[in-house]
Design a protein around this motif. Structure first.
Motif, PDB file in Angstrom:
ATOM      1  N   THR A 157     -14.867  -4.939   1.913  1.00  0.00           N
ATOM      2  CA  THR A 157     -14.691  -6.124   0.856  1.00  0.00           C
ATOM      3  C   THR A 157     -14.570  -7.554   1.316  1.00  0.00           C
ATOM      4  OG1 THR A 157     -13.498  -4.412  -0.624  1.00  0.00           O
ATOM      5  CG2 THR A 157     -12.877  -6.766  -0.870  1.00  0.00           C
ATOM      6  N   VAL A 158     -13.525  -7.483   2.623  1.00  0.00           N
ATOM      7  CA  VAL A 158     -13.416  -8.530   3.453  1.00  0.00           C
ATOM      8  C   VAL A 158     -14.709  -9.365   3.857  1.00  0.00           C
ATOM      9  CG1 VAL A 158     -12.386  -9.489   5.385  1.00  0.00           C
ATOM     10  CG2 VAL A 158     -10.908  -7.994   3.880  1.00  0.00           C
ATOM     11  N   LYS A 187      -6.116   4.737 -11.498  1.00  0.00           N
ATOM     12  CA  LYS A 187      -6.191   3.084 -11.665  1.00  0.00           C
ATOM     13  C   LYS A 187      -6.529   2.661 -10.144  1.00  0.00           C
ATOM     14  CE  LYS A 187      -3.430  -0.962 -12.025  1.00  0.00           C
ATOM     15  NZ  LYS A 187      -2.141  -1.740 -12.373  1.00  0.00           N
ATOM     16  N   PRO A 188      -7.676   1.991 -10.242  1.00  0.00           N
ATOM     17  CA  PRO A 188      -8.359   1.282  -9.073  1.00  0.00           C
ATOM     18  C   PRO A 188      -7.458   0.347  -8.224  1.00  0.00           C
ATOM     19  CG  PRO A 188      -9.632   0.542 -10.977  1.00  0.00           C
ATOM     20  CD  PRO A 188      -8.542   1.387 -11.418  1.00  0.00           C
ATOM     21  N   HIS A 189      -7.632   0.611  -7.011  1.00  0.00           N
ATOM     22  CA  HIS A 189      -6.478  -0.336  -6.088  1.00  0.00           C
ATOM     23  C   HIS A 189      -7.266  -0.751  -4.719  1.00  0.00           C
ATOM     24  CE1 HIS A 189      -3.372  -1.465  -3.792  1.00  0.00           C
ATOM     25  NE2 HIS A 189      -3.410  -0.639  -2.782  1.00  0.00           N
ATOM     26  N   LEU A 190      -7.479  -2.004  -4.659  1.00  0.00           N
ATOM     27  CA  LEU A 190      -8.073  -2.368  -3.178  1.00  0.00           C
ATOM     28  C   LEU A 190      -6.907  -3.244  -2.733  1.00  0.00           C
ATOM     29  CD1 LEU A 190     -11.867  -3.083  -3.412  1.00  0.00           C
ATOM     30  CD2 LEU A 190     -10.637  -1.546  -1.752  1.00  0.00           C
ATOM     31  N   LEU A 191      -6.306  -3.141  -1.565  1.00  0.00           N
ATOM     32  CA  LEU A 191      -5.425  -4.105  -1.083  1.00  0.00           C
ATOM     33  C   LEU A 191      -5.821  -5.559  -0.883  1.00  0.00           C
ATOM     34  CD1 LEU A 191      -2.657  -4.085  -0.051  1.00  0.00           C
ATOM     35  CD2 LEU A 191      -3.361  -3.597   2.374  1.00  0.00           C
ATOM     36  N   SER A 192      -6.980  -5.404  -0.296  1.00  0.00           N
ATOM     37  CA  SER A 192      -7.779  -6.816  -0.321  1.00  0.00           C
ATOM     38  C   SER A 192      -7.759  -7.711  -1.448  1.00  0.00           C
ATOM     39  CB  SER A 192      -9.172  -6.720   0.217  1.00  0.00           C
ATOM     40  OG  SER A 192     -10.041  -5.771  -0.495  1.00  0.00           O
ATOM     41  N   LEU A 193      -8.096  -7.227  -2.839  1.00  0.00           N
ATOM     42  CA  LEU A 193      -7.791  -7.679  -3.822  1.00  0.00           C
ATOM     43  C   LEU A 193      -6.568  -7.864  -4.487  1.00  0.00           C
ATOM     44  CD1 LEU A 193     -11.124  -6.021  -5.711  1.00  0.00           C
ATOM     45  CD2 LEU A 193     -11.110  -8.218  -4.411  1.00  0.00           C
ATOM     46  N   ASP A 194      -5.664  -6.892  -4.364  1.00  0.00           N
ATOM     47  CA  ASP A 194      -4.373  -6.940  -5.109  1.00  0.00           C
ATOM     48  C   ASP A 194      -3.300  -7.637  -4.408  1.00  0.00           C
ATOM     49  OD1 ASP A 194      -5.465  -5.293  -6.901  1.00  0.00           O
ATOM     50  OD2 ASP A 194      -4.456  -3.335  -6.336  1.00  0.00           O
ATOM     51  N   ALA A 195      -3.455  -7.792  -3.077  1.00  0.00           N
ATOM     52  CA  ALA A 195      -2.597  -8.481  -1.986  1.00  0.00           C
ATOM     53  C   ALA A 195      -3.344  -8.995  -0.838  1.00  0.00           C
ATOM     54  CB  ALA A 195      -1.404  -7.548  -1.650  1.00  0.00           C
ATOM     55  N   PRO A 196      -4.247 -10.202  -1.182  1.00  0.00           N
ATOM     56  CA  PRO A 196      -4.958 -10.686  -0.260  1.00  0.00           C
ATOM     57  C   PRO A 196      -4.413 -11.168   0.954  1.00  0.00           C
ATOM     58  CG  PRO A 196      -4.976 -11.921  -2.222  1.00  0.00           C
ATOM     59  CD  PRO A 196      -4.369 -10.782  -2.588  1.00  0.00           C
ATOM     60  N   ASN A 197      -3.071 -11.659   0.706  1.00  0.00           N
ATOM     61  CA  ASN A 197      -2.216 -12.271   1.737  1.00  0.00           C
ATOM     62  C   ASN A 197      -1.505 -11.189   2.643  1.00  0.00           C
ATOM     63  OD1 ASN A 197      -3.179 -14.923   1.201  1.00  0.00           O
ATOM     64  ND2 ASN A 197      -1.530 -15.170   0.032  1.00  0.00           N
ATOM     65  N   GLN A 202       0.785  -1.376  -0.153  1.00  0.00           N
ATOM     66  CA  GLN A 202       0.081  -0.121   0.142  1.00  0.00           C
ATOM     67  C   GLN A 202       0.925   1.404   0.037  1.00  0.00           C
ATOM     68  OE1 GLN A 202      -3.191   0.239  -0.281  1.00  0.00           O
ATOM     69  NE2 GLN A 202      -3.705   2.333   0.061  1.00  0.00           N
ATOM     70  N   ARG A 203       1.958   1.256   0.805  1.00  0.00           N
ATOM     71  CA  ARG A 203       2.761   2.395   0.877  1.00  0.00           C
ATOM     72  C   ARG A 203       3.458   2.513  -0.569  1.00  0.00           C
ATOM     73  NH1 ARG A 203       7.472   2.282   5.127  1.00  0.00           N
ATOM     74  NH2 ARG A 203       5.880   2.962   6.610  1.00  0.00           N
ATOM     75  N   ASP A 204       3.894   1.853  -1.312  1.00  0.00           N
ATOM     76  CA  ASP A 204       4.404   1.845  -2.574  1.00  0.00           C
ATOM     77  C   ASP A 204       3.405   2.446  -3.616  1.00  0.00           C
ATOM     78  OD1 ASP A 204       6.515   0.663  -1.744  1.00  0.00           O
ATOM     79  OD2 ASP A 204       6.298  -1.330  -2.376  1.00  0.00           O
ATOM     80  N   HIS A 205       2.204   1.907  -3.272  1.00  0.00           N
ATOM     81  CA  HIS A 205       1.020   2.402  -4.280  1.00  0.00           C
ATOM     82  C   HIS A 205       0.929   3.982  -4.097  1.00  0.00           C
ATOM     83  CE1 HIS A 205      -2.417   2.163  -6.749  1.00  0.00           C
ATOM     84  NE2 HIS A 205      -3.225   2.919  -5.807  1.00  0.00           N
ATOM     85  N   GLU A 206       0.917   4.357  -2.751  1.00  0.00           N
ATOM     86  CA  GLU A 206       0.987   5.804  -2.192  1.00  0.00           C
ATOM     87  C   GLU A 206       1.951   6.760  -3.019  1.00  0.00           C
ATOM     88  OE1 GLU A 206      -0.019   5.760   1.759  1.00  0.00           O
ATOM     89  OE2 GLU A 206      -2.083   4.836   1.530  1.00  0.00           O
ATOM     90  N   SER A 207       2.838   6.110  -2.695  1.00  0.00           N
ATOM     91  CA  SER A 207       4.156   6.882  -3.195  1.00  0.00           C
ATOM     92  C   SER A 207       4.128   7.111  -4.686  1.00  0.00           C
ATOM     93  CB  SER A 207       5.409   6.119  -3.046  1.00  0.00           C
ATOM     94  OG  SER A 207       5.661   5.891  -1.537  1.00  0.00           O
ATOM     95  N   LEU A 212      -0.595  -8.818   5.509  1.00  0.00           N
ATOM     96  CA  LEU A 212      -0.795  -8.784   6.730  1.00  0.00           C
ATOM     97  C   LEU A 212      -1.818  -7.732   7.267  1.00  0.00           C
ATOM     98  CD1 LEU A 212       2.994  -8.642   8.388  1.00  0.00           C
ATOM     99  CD2 LEU A 212       1.157 -10.677   8.433  1.00  0.00           C
ATOM    100  N   ALA A 213      -1.865  -6.558   6.640  1.00  0.00           N
ATOM    101  CA  ALA A 213      -3.051  -5.763   7.049  1.00  0.00           C
ATOM    102  C   ALA A 213      -4.541  -6.200   6.653  1.00  0.00           C
ATOM    103  CB  ALA A 213      -2.775  -4.376   5.932  1.00  0.00           C
ATOM    104  N   ILE A 214      -4.599  -7.036   5.529  1.00  0.00           N
ATOM    105  CA  ILE A 214      -5.781  -7.594   5.090  1.00  0.00           C
ATOM    106  C   ILE A 214      -6.061  -8.751   6.172  1.00  0.00           C
ATOM    107  CG2 ILE A 214      -7.066  -8.771   3.424  1.00  0.00           C
ATOM    108  CD1 ILE A 214      -6.513  -5.925   2.740  1.00  0.00           C
ATOM    109  N   GLU A 215      -5.158  -9.355   6.598  1.00  0.00           N
ATOM    110  CA  GLU A 215      -5.250 -10.508   7.725  1.00  0.00           C
ATOM    111  C   GLU A 215      -5.939  -9.744   8.879  1.00  0.00           C
ATOM    112  OE1 GLU A 215      -5.823 -14.194   8.713  1.00  0.00           O
ATOM    113  OE2 GLU A 215      -5.274 -13.484   7.052  1.00  0.00           O
ATOM    114  N   ALA A 216      -5.394  -8.614   9.226  1.00  0.00           N
ATOM    115  CA  ALA A 216      -5.845  -7.809  10.506  1.00  0.00           C
ATOM    116  C   ALA A 216      -7.243  -7.382   9.907  1.00  0.00           C
ATOM    117  CB  ALA A 216      -5.090  -6.660  10.703  1.00  0.00           C
ATOM    118  N   MET A 217      -7.755  -7.177   9.130  1.00  0.00           N
ATOM    119  CA  MET A 217      -9.194  -6.724   8.412  1.00  0.00           C
ATOM    120  C   MET A 217      -9.943  -8.015   8.916  1.00  0.00           C
ATOM    121  SD  MET A 217      -9.483  -3.675   7.560  1.00  0.00           S
ATOM    122  CE  MET A 217      -8.418  -2.206   6.554  1.00  0.00           C
TER     123      MET A 217
END
Length: 741
Positions: free
Chosen positions: A572-573, A516-526, A497-502, A528-533
Motif C-alpha cells: 500500500t505504501v 471488516k477489511p482493515h489496512l493500518l496504512s489506510l486507517d492510521a496513516p500517521n 493494530q493490536r486493538d484490532h487483533e484483540s 509509527l509502524a506505517i512511518e517505518a514502512m
C-alpha cells in the motif's frame, strides 16, 4: 546490495553478566501485571485473615522435683541410684504419651466431635461475632436459612456409640421443635429419632443428648472418631518443653479453636500426669514392701533353727557362759553379719533395676567384699579359741544375727506400709491451664497480610523474570545481523493494530467472524509502524536496483511473524508513492490476504494455476490507486505441486512486465517448502521476524533452509517491536505525527 558479514557473537563473559538495567526495564514493562497480582495477594490474604477461624493457646506449667522420695531401709541405695538432675526428657515423653493423653480424651469425651453446620465463608464470622443478650439465646437465621447455625448453637452429647461401620463417618443431626431431633447418615438415610435427655438407639447408633440449643431445622455434624486418631491429633497440637536446662520446669501448650475446651483438655492432661506420677512412686514402695514380706518367713525359720541349735548345744555341753574375749568376737561378728544382711537386701533391690555392670551395682559389691574380708579376719582369730567356745560363739552369733535381722525386717515392713499409703509424687502443677481469649495465636492478621502481599509480588516478579528468561525471541536488530542478515527496518508495534487483533480474537471466541477489511496504512496513516514502512520503501528502492527482477518475496520462519501485515501495508505504501504494485497471496493453505483487502478468495491463484481463470479474472482491483492483488483461491490438495507447475513461472513473468513491483506473501519456510519454490523466481527475498517471538536459532535455521535451495535472503524485517525501558526502538529514531510536533 552486498551481503552484510555476520558480526561476532558476544563473549562468554558478557553472557555471564547480569544486566540489572535490563531486568529493571523488564519489571517496569510488566508493572501493571505485577501490581495486579500483588493486589490480588493482598486481597486474598486480607480476606483469609478476616474470615479464618481463630486458634487459641492454652498454657500450663509443671515442676518435676530433682530427687524422688527415698524408701525406708534403702536410703543408701536411693542415694546411689538417684541422679542429681531431673529427668525432664523422660517426663516430657510421659506427658505426651498415649496413656496420659488417652485418659484425657476418655474423661472429656473428645472422641465425639460436634460441629454446627455454618454458611460457607461468612457463616463462621457471623457466628463468632454473635453476642447473646440472655443465656442460651440462639441467633435468628439469616436469609431464612434455618439449616445453618448463625451463632449460639450448642449440643452437649452425653452418650454416643456407633457401630464399626459408622466409626469416623460424619452423621447429620437435625434439630426439631420441643427438643426432638433426627439423625441421618452421610447418604441421608434416617438412623434414629430422639428427644433431649432420653436415650435413643437405631441404625447401629446409641445416642443421648444432654442439652441442645438450636433453631428448628438446624443441622449439626456428629462424628465418632477412633481413639487412636483423636489421640494422634491431640499430640500434634500439644507441646511440652523444658524452660531451662536441668530446671525441672516443663512448659505445656495446647492449640485449639475452642478456648474453653483447650483449657479443659490441658487441665485433664496435667491432672492425669500428676496422678500417674503418684501412682508410680506408690507402686515402688509397694514392690519393696512385697519383697520384705517375702523375706520375713525365711528369716523367722532361720531364727527358730538358731535358737533350737543353741539350746541343744548348751544342754549337751552343760555350759551357758562365754568368756569376755569370745563376747568381743561375738559382737564384732554379729555387727558384720547384720551389715552383710542389709547389703544383700540392697543388692537384691539394685539387681531389679540395673545389670551387674552398672556402677551402682559394682560399688555395692565392693562394699560387700570389704565387710566379708573383715569377717574372715575375725573368723581366723576365733579359730584359736577352745572348741567349746568356738561352737558356743557360732551358735550364739547365728541366733543374735537372725533375731536382729528379723526385727529390722519387721520395722522396715511397717515403714514401707506407711510410705506406700502416704506417697506423694515428685511432680506438681505450678500454673494451671489458662487461655487468653483476647489474643488468639492464629491467624496473625498483620503478618499474614504482609506475607500474602509479599508472595503475590514475588510470584508475579518471578513469573515475569522466568518468562523473560525462557523467551529467547530476538529483541534487537544486532541479534539478527549476527546471523548475516541486514535488517532493513524495525517496525514498532502499533497499538491501533493490536486493538484490532484483540477485537478479532474476542469475536472469534464468541463464534463470530471479523471480516471488516482493515489496512493500518489506510486507517492510521500517521502510525509509527506505517512511518517505518515508508523507511522500508526507501531502503528497498536502492536494494532492488541490483536484483534480477522486480519480484519481492516476503516470508517468515514460522507462523504469526506478521508477514501478511508487512506485505499488505508495504504494498500500500509503495503504491501510494506512485508505483503500480501487484500483491499475490501465495499461501495456498491458510492465506488471509483476501480478508484484509475486503474481498472473497474465489477465483484466485490456485484457480489461475489450474487454468480455471486467466490473469485478468484472478486479479482484483483495490480502492487504492495503483494496487492490485490476487487472492489465494480455493485450497488445493497439492499446493506445492501447483507452485512447481510452469504456469506459475509464466504468471510471474507476465505480471512482472505489467507492474513496477510484484509482492508475494508466502507461507512459513519451516512449515512447508512453498517459500523455497517461490524464492527461485524472486529477485529479492526478505525474512520477517517478530520481536520477542522468533528465536535467533529459528531464524538461522530458516536462512539455512533457503541457502540449501540456492536462495539468498537479501535481509530481514524486525516486526512488532515493543518499547522497552532499557532500550529504544531498533529503527533508530522516534517519530511523531505532525499533529503532535
Amino acid at each position: 546490495m552486498s551481503k552484510t558479514s555476520a558480526a561476532p557473537g558476544p563473549s562468554q563473559d558478557d553472557n555471564d553478566e547480569i544486566d540489572l538495567a535490563a531486568l529493571l526495564g523488564t519489571l517496569i514493562d510488566h508493572k501493571w501485571l505485577i501490581a495486579s497480582v500483588t493486589a490480588a495477594g493482598f486481597a486474598l490474604s486480607l480476606a483469609y485473615a478476616l474470615l479464618a477461624a481463630p486458634v487459641y493457646q492454652a498454657n500450663a506449667m509443671i515442676q518435676v522435683e530433682s530427687n524422688t522420695p527415698t524408701l525406708p531401709g534403702l536410703n543408701a541405695v536411693s542415694q546411689v541410684l538417684t541422679d542429681s538432675a531431673p529427668q525432664a526428657v523422660t517426663e516430657i515423653a510421659l506427658l505426651t504419651s498415649r496413656a496420659v493423653v488417652g485418659k484425657a480424651v476418655q474423661d472429656l469425651k473428645l472422641d465425639v466431635q460436634v460441629e454446627p453446620r455454618q454458611f460457607p465463608l461468612i457463616g463462621g464470622v457471623l457466628s463468632r461475632r454473635f453476642t447473646p443478650s440472655t443465656p442460651g439465646e440462639v441467633a435468628p437465621p439469616w436469609f431464612g436459612l434455618s439449616s445453618y447455625g448463625w451463632g449460639g448453637e450448642r449440643l452437649d452429647v452425653f452418650q454416643f456409640d456407633v457401630s464399626r461401620e459408622l466409626l469416623g463417618l460424619p452423621l447429620t443431626l437435625v434439630a426439631d421443635n420441643g427438643g426432638a431431633y433426627r439423625l441421618y447418615d452421610e447418604d441421608d438415610n434416617l438412623l434414629l429419632t430422639g428427644k433431649v435427655g432420653e436415650p435413643a438407639a437405631g441404625g447401629g447408633v446409641k445416642l443421648q443428648i444432654k442439652e441442645m440449643a438450636a433453631n428448628p431445622g438446624m443441622r449439626f455434624d456428629l462424628v465418632k472418631l477412633p481413639s487412636l486418631a483423636i489421640i494422634t491429633a491431640l499430640q500434634k497440637n500439644l507441646t511440652a518443653t523444658e524452660r531451662a536446662k536441668d530446671s525441672g520446669i516443663i512448659q505445656l501448650s495446647y492449640l485449639l479453636g475452642d478456648p474453653v475446651q483447650a483449657a479443659a483438655t490441658l487441665d485433664a492432661i496435667t491432672r492425669q500426669y500428676t496422678r500417674q506420677n503418684v501412682e508410680r512412686n506408690s507402686a515402688e514402695a509397694a514392690n519393696s514392701l512385697e519383697f520384705v514380706k517375702g523375706q520375713l518367713p525365711n528369716v523367722r525359720r532361720d531364727l527358730e533353727k538358731a535358737e533350737q541349735a543353741l539350746n541343744a548345744y548348751q544342754s549337751q555341753a552343760h555350759t551357758v557362759d562365754i568368756t569376755v574375749e569370745t563376747k568381743s568376737y561375738l559382737d564384732q561378728i554379729v555387727a558384720l553379719d547384720n551389715s552383710i544382711s542389709q547389703l544383700k537386701m540392697q543388692q537384691a533391690e539394685v539387681s531389679r533395676r540395673y545389670t551387674p555392670k552398672h556402677p551402682a551395682y559394682r560399688a555395692l559389691l565392693e562394699q560387700l567384699g570389704e565387710i566379708e574380708a573383715r569377717k574372715k579376719e575375725i573368723s581366723d582369730r576365733i579359730d584359736g579359741l577352745p572348741e567349746t567356745q568356738q561352737e558356743l560363739l557360732r551358735l550364739t552369733r547365728d541366733m543374735q544375727v537372725s533375731t536382729q535381722t528379723y526385727t529390722n525386717l519387721l520395722n522396715q515392713a511397717q515403714q514401707l506400709d506407711i510410705a506406700r499409703a502416704g506417697t506423694v509424687g515428685n511432680a506438681r502443677v505450678i500454673d494451671p491451664s489458662v487461655v487468653d481469649v483476647n489474643e488468639p495465636v492464629k491467624p496473625k492478621r498483620l503478618q499474614l497480610v504482609l506475607i500474602g502481599t509479599f508472595l503475590g509480588a514475588f510470584a508475579a516478579i518471578g513469573w515475569v523474570l522466568v518468562r523473560q528468561m525462557l523467551n529467547r525471541g530476538v529483541e534487537e536488530a544486532k541479534e539478527i545481523e549476527q546471523l548475516g542478515l541486514s535488517v532493513y527496518a524495525s517496525i514498532p508495534m502499533s497499538q491501533y493494530q493490536r486493538d484490532h487483533e484483540s477485537l478479532g480474537k474476542r469475536l472469534h471466541s464468541n463464534g463470530k467472524r471479523h471480516d471488516k477489511p482493515h489496512l493500518l496504512s489506510l486507517d492510521a496513516p500517521n502510525d509509527l509502524a506505517i512511518e517505518a514502512m515508508r523507511s522500508l520503501r526507501t531502503g528497498l528502492h536502492f536494494a532492488m536496483m541490483e536484483a534480477k527482477n522486480n519480484i519481492l518475496m516476503i516470508c517468515g520462519s514460522g507462523p504469526s511473524a506478521g508477514k501478511t501485515f508487512v506485505s499488505t501495508n508495504l504494498a500500500t505504501v509503495i503504491s501510494q508513492g506512485g508505483q503500480r504494485v501487484l500483491l499475490i497471496d501465495a499461501d495456498l493453505r491458510r492465506g488471509t490476504l483476501h480478508r484484509v483487502m475486503g474481498h472473497s478468495n474465489q477465483n484466485g491463484l490456485s484457480d489461475l494455476l489450474v487454468g480455471r481463470v486467466d490473469v485478468a479474472g484472478a486479479t482484483r482491483h483495490s480502492t487504492i490507486p495503483g494496487l492490485d492483488f490476487i487472492p489465494r483461491g480455493q485450497v488445493p490438495p497439492n499446493p506445492s505441486e501447483l507452485l512447481m507447475h510452469p504456469n506459475f513461472a509464466i504468471l510471474l513473468d507476465t505480471v512482472s512486465q505489467r507492474y513496477d513491483l510484484v509482492v508475494i506473501d508466502t507461507p512459513p519456510i519451516l512449515a512447508v517448502t512453498d517459500a523455497a519454490i517461490i524464492g527461485r523466481y524472486a529477485g529479492t527475498s526478505l525474512l520477517v521476524a517478530r520481536f520477542g517471538f522468533n528465536s535467533a536459532k529459528e531464524l538461522a535455521l530458516a536462512k539455512q533452509r533457503f541457502e540449501q535451495n540456492g536462495i539468498e535472503l537479501r535481509g530481514a524485517i524486525l516486526n512488532a517491536v515493543e518499547k522497552r525501558h532499557d532500550s529504544t526502538y531498533a529503527y533508530g529514531y522516534e517519530y511523531q505525527p505532525l499533529a503532535e510536533r
